[in-house]
Enzyme design. Structure first.
Site, PDB file in Angstrom:
ATOM      1  N   ASP A  63      22.064  15.229  16.634  1.00 20.92           N
ATOM      2  CA  ASP A  63      20.704  15.506  16.197  1.00 20.92           C
ATOM      3  C   ASP A  63      20.771  16.693  15.229  1.00 20.92           C
ATOM      4  OD1 ASP A  63      17.806  15.578  16.233  1.00 20.92           O
ATOM      5  OD2 ASP A  63      18.010  17.345  17.509  1.00 20.92           O
ATOM      6  N   ASP A 260      19.122  18.023  21.832  1.00 22.88           N
ATOM      7  CA  ASP A 260      18.545  19.107  22.626  1.00 22.88           C
ATOM      8  C   ASP A 260      17.054  18.963  22.892  1.00 22.88           C
ATOM      9  OD1 ASP A 260      17.715  19.682  19.941  1.00 22.88           O
ATOM     10  OD2 ASP A 260      17.269  21.727  20.604  1.00 22.88           O
ATOM     11  N   ASP A 264      15.153  13.431  21.917  1.00 23.98           N
ATOM     12  CA  ASP A 264      16.537  12.958  22.023  1.00 23.98           C
ATOM     13  C   ASP A 264      16.848  12.332  23.383  1.00 23.98           C
ATOM     14  OD1 ASP A 264      17.113  14.010  19.463  1.00 23.98           O
ATOM     15  OD2 ASP A 264      17.425  15.994  20.327  1.00 23.98           O
TER      16      ASP A 264
END
Length: 374
Positions: A63, A260, A264
């Site tokens: 990410d 995080d 996600d």
């Protein structure tokens, strides 16, 4: 009779030699040692399955915000249609105050630094991966991505060039509109983690492919990916689409996902191994198999090295255990070995596996032996 005595000794010795203690501890001991080593370096392996699966991963997907970047975005520039930047910032901060997104927190912090007053809001709604809306003084205020604003009917032509310029610098642009009328834009920037580029280079040197998966716009994602050294970029991916994107990758590869945020969590659960940053949201941490406690992205490389080391150590332990049993049982069946020597041999095999697993960590070895004796 001597023949009977020899048969009894042979039977007892075979029973002792065949005791599966060494075989039974060979795999768990390597996993425990590896998990302990990882914990010392800031990596929490939540399951043994994750510890073993990580060594097979051949692609790591990251990410962007809070993972490759530091997760502390800040307002870089403001553009207000009517020229009142403080009013624009106050309105955006009032709506974003109820949001948990890092970009929203950055807007609120910028407003607090300028000591602007927030108006009261009502009917707050968050559109995952798009933006937020709320009512202020009876009017609807939208704060979100340019794509979200355009889909909501906001005319963006007058700021198209400014938005493109900000995104080309790696900034994330959010749009502020009231009742479908554009009020202005806010550009936010987030710095790349100092260890991100080295981490990507290390993974690629290990033969592991890397990719960036983000809901941010294409230009910003490409800018960050270029800085980090990532070639494969999937930008503009909505939270509900991230898991689908990983599912497609998994058709030909074993994939680990590093993230995080709340957005996600589905992807972390879908990946073969989900890795969450320790400073992330509780939902992301709960969904992950491995947690990076020190929030250093290079801990991903450490975790993979330890997983591969643990597997090699497990193979060595199992080989040692079967070597002792494979040689000892045929010799025991002859009746030429007293049971007491079989006990010594089995103790030696267990000790050899302990030493092999805990090598270079003598304190850990003696602590383990002490705990077993107690």
């Amino acid at each position: 009779e001597p023949a009977l005595e020899r048969a009894v000794f042979a039977a007892l010795t075979v029973l002792v030699m065949g005791y599966p203690c060494a075989v039974g501890i060979s795999a768990p001991l390597s996993i425990v040692r590896g998990a302990g080593e990882a914990a010392d370096k800031g990596v929490l392996m939540r399951t043994g399955e994750a510890f073993q699966a990580l060594r097979k991963v051949n692609k790591v997907v990251f990410d962007k915000t809070g993972t490759l970047t530091e997760g502390r975005p800040a307002v870089r520039s403001l553009y207000s249609v009517d020229g009142d930047d403080n009013a624009l910032l106050a309105l955006a901060a009032a709506v974003e105050a109820a949001s948990e997104h890092p970009l929203g927190r950055a807007v609120v912090e910028a407003a607090l630094e300028r000591n602007v007053d927030f108006p009261e809001i009502a009917d707050f709604q968050a559109q995952s991966g798009r933006g937020v809306t709320a009512h202020v003084d009876g009017t609807q205020v939208l704060v979100g991505s340019p794509r979200f604003a355009e889909a909501s009917g906001v005319e963006m032509t007058s700021v198209a060039d400014a938005v493109e310029a900000d995104e080309a610098q790696g900034h994330t642009v959010i749009v502020v509109a009231r009742d479908g009328t554009l009020l202005g834009t806010i550009a936010l920037g987030d710095a790349l983690r100092p260890d991100a580029a080295d981490t990507i280079a290390s993974l690629q040197s290990m033969g592991i492919r890397t990719a960036l998966l983000t809901g941010d716009n294409e230009r910003t994602a490409r800018h960050i990916a270029q800085q980090a050294g990532i070639d494969e970029v999937h930008a503009g991916v909505l939270p509900e689409q991230k898991a689908d994107q990983l599912r497609t990758m998994q058709q030909s590869q074993r994939v680990a996902m590093v993230g995080d945020g709340i957005n996600d969590a589905p992807a972390l659960m879908q990946a073969d191994v989900g890795i969450a940053m320790g400073g992330g949201t509780d939902i992301a941490i709960d969904a992950a198999d491995i947690i990076i406690l020190n929030s250093r992205v290079d801990a991903v490389v450490t975790a993979i090295h330890i997983s591969r080391w643990g597997y090699r150590k497990m193979l060595q332990n199992v080989s040692l255990a079967f070597l002792f049993n494979g040689i000892g049982i045929p010799l025991a069946s002859t009746g030429l070995i007293y049971p007491v020597w079989a006990m010594v041999a089995m103790a030696a095999s267990v000790t050899a596996i302990f030493i092999n697993s805990l090598w270079q960590r003598p304190a850990l070895f003696f602590d383990t032996v002490a705990s077993v004796n107690n």
